[in-house]
Design a protein around this motif. Structure first.
Motif, PDB file in Angstrom:
ATOM      1  N   SER A  39       0.861  -1.184   0.000  1.00  0.00           N
ATOM      2  CA  SER A  39       0.000   0.000   0.000  1.00  0.00           C
ATOM      3  C   SER A  39       0.894   1.231   0.000  1.00  0.00           C
ATOM      4  O   SER A  39       1.616   1.481   0.966  1.00  0.00           O
ATOM      5  CB  SER A  39      -0.901   0.005   1.237  1.00  0.00           C
ATOM      6  N   SER A  40       0.847   2.000  -1.092  1.00  0.00           N
ATOM      7  CA  SER A  40       1.690   3.197  -1.161  1.00  0.00           C
ATOM      8  C   SER A  40       1.360   4.212  -0.072  1.00  0.00           C
ATOM      9  O   SER A  40       2.272   4.763   0.552  1.00  0.00           O
ATOM     10  CB  SER A  40       1.566   3.843  -2.548  1.00  0.00           C
ATOM     11  N   PRO A  41       0.068   4.501   0.202  1.00  0.00           N
ATOM     12  CA  PRO A  41      -0.228   5.442   1.291  1.00  0.00           C
ATOM     13  C   PRO A  41       0.336   4.983   2.627  1.00  0.00           C
ATOM     14  O   PRO A  41       0.836   5.797   3.409  1.00  0.00           O
ATOM     15  CB  PRO A  41      -1.759   5.494   1.303  1.00  0.00           C
ATOM     16  N   ALA A  42       0.256   3.680   2.913  1.00  0.00           N
ATOM     17  CA  ALA A  42       0.779   3.170   4.178  1.00  0.00           C
ATOM     18  C   ALA A  42       2.297   3.306   4.246  1.00  0.00           C
ATOM     19  O   ALA A  42       2.859   3.633   5.298  1.00  0.00           O
ATOM     20  CB  ALA A  42       0.367   1.713   4.365  1.00  0.00           C
ATOM     21  N   ALA A  43       2.984   3.050   3.136  1.00  0.00           N
ATOM     22  CA  ALA A  43       4.445   3.191   3.114  1.00  0.00           C
ATOM     23  C   ALA A  43       4.845   4.643   3.344  1.00  0.00           C
ATOM     24  O   ALA A  43       5.828   4.926   4.043  1.00  0.00           O
ATOM     25  CB  ALA A  43       5.000   2.688   1.783  1.00  0.00           C
ATOM     26  N   ARG A  44       4.087   5.574   2.764  1.00  0.00           N
ATOM     27  CA  ARG A  44       4.375   6.993   3.006  1.00  0.00           C
ATOM     28  C   ARG A  44       4.251   7.325   4.490  1.00  0.00           C
ATOM     29  O   ARG A  44       5.074   8.050   5.054  1.00  0.00           O
ATOM     30  CB  ARG A  44       3.412   7.873   2.198  1.00  0.00           C
ATOM     31  N   LEU A  75       5.614  -6.699  -1.529  1.00  0.00           N
ATOM     32  CA  LEU A  75       6.274  -5.468  -1.935  1.00  0.00           C
ATOM     33  C   LEU A  75       6.895  -4.768  -0.731  1.00  0.00           C
ATOM     34  O   LEU A  75       6.232  -4.572   0.297  1.00  0.00           O
ATOM     35  CB  LEU A  75       5.273  -4.519  -2.591  1.00  0.00           C
ATOM     36  N   HIS A  76       8.159  -4.403  -0.863  1.00  0.00           N
ATOM     37  CA  HIS A  76       8.851  -3.644   0.167  1.00  0.00           C
ATOM     38  C   HIS A  76       9.594  -2.480  -0.478  1.00  0.00           C
ATOM     39  O   HIS A  76      10.003  -2.551  -1.644  1.00  0.00           O
ATOM     40  CB  HIS A  76       9.850  -4.519   0.928  1.00  0.00           C
ATOM     41  N   LEU A  77       9.746  -1.424   0.288  1.00  0.00           N
ATOM     42  CA  LEU A  77      10.523  -0.260  -0.130  1.00  0.00           C
ATOM     43  C   LEU A  77      11.869  -0.329   0.558  1.00  0.00           C
ATOM     44  O   LEU A  77      11.940  -0.465   1.788  1.00  0.00           O
ATOM     45  CB  LEU A  77       9.769   1.010   0.245  1.00  0.00           C
ATOM     46  N   VAL A  78      12.942  -0.254  -0.243  1.00  0.00           N
ATOM     47  CA  VAL A  78      14.306  -0.379   0.278  1.00  0.00           C
ATOM     48  C   VAL A  78      15.186   0.660  -0.398  1.00  0.00           C
ATOM     49  O   VAL A  78      14.818   1.236  -1.430  1.00  0.00           O
ATOM     50  CB  VAL A  78      14.885  -1.789   0.007  1.00  0.00           C
ATOM     51  N   PRO A  79      16.371   0.941   0.148  1.00  0.00           N
ATOM     52  CA  PRO A  79      17.297   1.824  -0.552  1.00  0.00           C
ATOM     53  C   PRO A  79      17.610   1.283  -1.950  1.00  0.00           C
ATOM     54  O   PRO A  79      17.840   0.082  -2.118  1.00  0.00           O
ATOM     55  CB  PRO A  79      18.539   1.808   0.342  1.00  0.00           C
ATOM     56  N   SER A  80      17.608   2.143  -2.932  1.00  0.00           N
ATOM     57  CA  SER A  80      17.869   1.707  -4.307  1.00  0.00           C
ATOM     58  C   SER A  80      19.224   1.014  -4.428  1.00  0.00           C
ATOM     59  O   SER A  80      19.384   0.070  -5.208  1.00  0.00           O
ATOM     60  CB  SER A  80      17.815   2.904  -5.257  1.00  0.00           C
ATOM     61  N   ALA A  81      20.193   1.465  -3.640  1.00  0.00           N
ATOM     62  CA  ALA A  81      21.531   0.870  -3.700  1.00  0.00           C
ATOM     63  C   ALA A  81      21.536  -0.582  -3.244  1.00  0.00           C
ATOM     64  O   ALA A  81      22.454  -1.339  -3.575  1.00  0.00           O
ATOM     65  CB  ALA A  81      22.504   1.691  -2.846  1.00  0.00           C
ATOM     66  N   ASP A  82      20.513  -0.999  -2.493  1.00  0.00           N
ATOM     67  CA  ASP A  82      20.436  -2.384  -1.992  1.00  0.00           C
ATOM     68  C   ASP A  82      19.508  -3.252  -2.829  1.00  0.00           C
ATOM     69  O   ASP A  82      19.359  -4.453  -2.549  1.00  0.00           O
ATOM     70  CB  ASP A  82      19.930  -2.390  -0.546  1.00  0.00           C
ATOM     71  N   LEU A  83      18.878  -2.670  -3.826  1.00  0.00           N
ATOM     72  CA  LEU A  83      17.827  -3.369  -4.549  1.00  0.00           C
ATOM     73  C   LEU A  83      18.334  -4.639  -5.223  1.00  0.00           C
ATOM     74  O   LEU A  83      17.699  -5.696  -5.150  1.00  0.00           O
ATOM     75  CB  LEU A  83      17.207  -2.422  -5.589  1.00  0.00           C
ATOM     76  N   GLN A  84      19.480  -4.559  -5.872  1.00  0.00           N
ATOM     77  CA  GLN A  84      19.927  -5.695  -6.673  1.00  0.00           C
ATOM     78  C   GLN A  84      20.359  -6.880  -5.818  1.00  0.00           C
ATOM     79  O   GLN A  84      19.993  -8.030  -6.100  1.00  0.00           O
ATOM     80  CB  GLN A  84      21.039  -5.235  -7.616  1.00  0.00           C
TER      81      GLN A  84
END
Length: 348
Positions: A39-44, A75-84
């Motif tokens: 949920s994008s609103p919840a992540a915000r 789905l999780h939000l993480v630092p882009s540098a750690d994505l790969q």
């Protein structure tokens, strides 16, 4: 070291930045290891509660963080540098775990591979919504029912194969981009599982291997192996890293969004949530309601009622709140309104 329940709650809340907010989006994502983001609103709101001065558009605009399917196939939000490197750790497991459901949806291995090739042609330089992707695949000979779960599972497959990730939302619609175009950074650690365990304990303060397994979705044996490779100290109801400060001031009142990582990070939530009130927070179906945090413990739930003129933040406490708690929640509601750019008032 002997710690009281209040001590443990304070340490955990401090580790989650709920007592010492960060200044930017990526600092929050780095500090809590990963933010659940189906949920994008919840992540915000998870970022709002752990920061000060940011706005919802700041979160949406940040390319320093990225969303993809990782822990527990979610789905999780993480630092882009750690994505790969995180995708390499979780992707193959998620692909394997999703195979049965893909077969039920007629997403055969052959069809999925053809779809990956088409996506490589559709997405360069673009951020496309699911419907645009479904239309593009249909033009290439792969027809999916847009109202079924097939498109979602195909996109998750493509993400777990390392081809795509979620991009910025297009209004209320998520978009998808090529992973290599979102980030070219790859801060791959030498021991990914050990690194993940270290980041988990940094984010959750005091926890057990069972907690780590529940949060990550990884087998308990692997989680024990990862904890065993770290230099840990016993701390009350679990283990902590040697550098963890095992004392912290009480956490100020906080409004946590739905699916907040503060609860999802532990298998045993009794220290944070009275079992007698658990069904008011988790009524079933995987739904975790927005919650009120007082002194590091869940003290109620909340929801909003919006009109043309203002947003009412309706708080439903489990017990009578103190004057200081109410004052703190009034400040939280003010910040919630500022974050979203809305006039917000509290109703208890």
């Amino acid at each position: 070291m002997t710690l009281s329940d209040n001590d443990i709650r304070a340490v955990r809340a401090h580790a989650q930045l709920l007592g010492a907010p960060a200044a930017d989006v990526v600092s929050v994502a780095e500090s809590v290891a990963a933010i659940q983001a189906q949920s994008s609103p919840a992540a915000r709101l998870a970022i709002r509660a752990r920061s000060r001065g940011l706005t919802a558009p700041d979160v949406d605009a940040s390319r320093a963080v990225a969303r993809t399917w990782l822990m527990r196939k979610t789905l999780h939000l993480v630092p882009s540098a750690d994505l790969q490197w995180l995708n390499r750790l979780f992707g193959p497991r998620n692909v394997q775990a999703g195979q049965g459901r893909r077969r039920q949806l007629d997403l055969t291995d052959e069809l999925c591979e053809r779809a990956l090739l088409l996506l490589q042609d559709l997405l360069p330089g673009k951020a496309l919504t699911r419907q645009w992707i479904v239309d593009g695949l249909a033009a290439g000979g792969i027809v999916l029912d847009a109202k079924s779960q097939a498109p979602a599972h195909l996109l998750a497959y493509a993400a777990n194969r390392g081809l795509i990730c979620r991009g910025q939302d297009d209004g209320t619609e998520p978009t998808y981009v090529l992973l290599d175009e979102w980030t070219t950074e790859d801060s791959a650690p030498d021991e990914p599982l050990m690194e993940l365990a270290h980041r988990y304990l940094t984010a959750y303060g005091i926890a057990t291997t069972e907690d780590f397994s529940a949060w990550s979705g990884l087998p308990l044996g692997l989680c024990r192996e990862a904890f065993g490779a770290l230099d840990l100290v016993p701390a009350g109801r679990g283990f902590a890293l040697p550098e963890t400060e095992l004392s912290a001031p009480p956490c100020p009142p906080r409004l946590l969004g739905a699916f907040d990582t503060f609860l999802l990070g532990y298998r045993d939530r009794d220290l944070l949530l009275d079992p007698a009130e658990a069904k008011r927070v988790n009524s079933g179906g995987g739904m975790i309601a927005p919650t009120v945090l007082i002194d590091g413990k869940i003290a109620g739930t909340w929801h909003t009622k919006r009109t043309a003129k203002q947003t009412k933040v309706v708080i439903e406490p489990f017990a009578t709140l103190s004057r200081s708690a109410i004052s703190g929640l009034e400040s939280e509601v003010d910040d919630y309104g500022r974050f979203l750019g809305e006039a917000a008032v509290v109703v208890i």
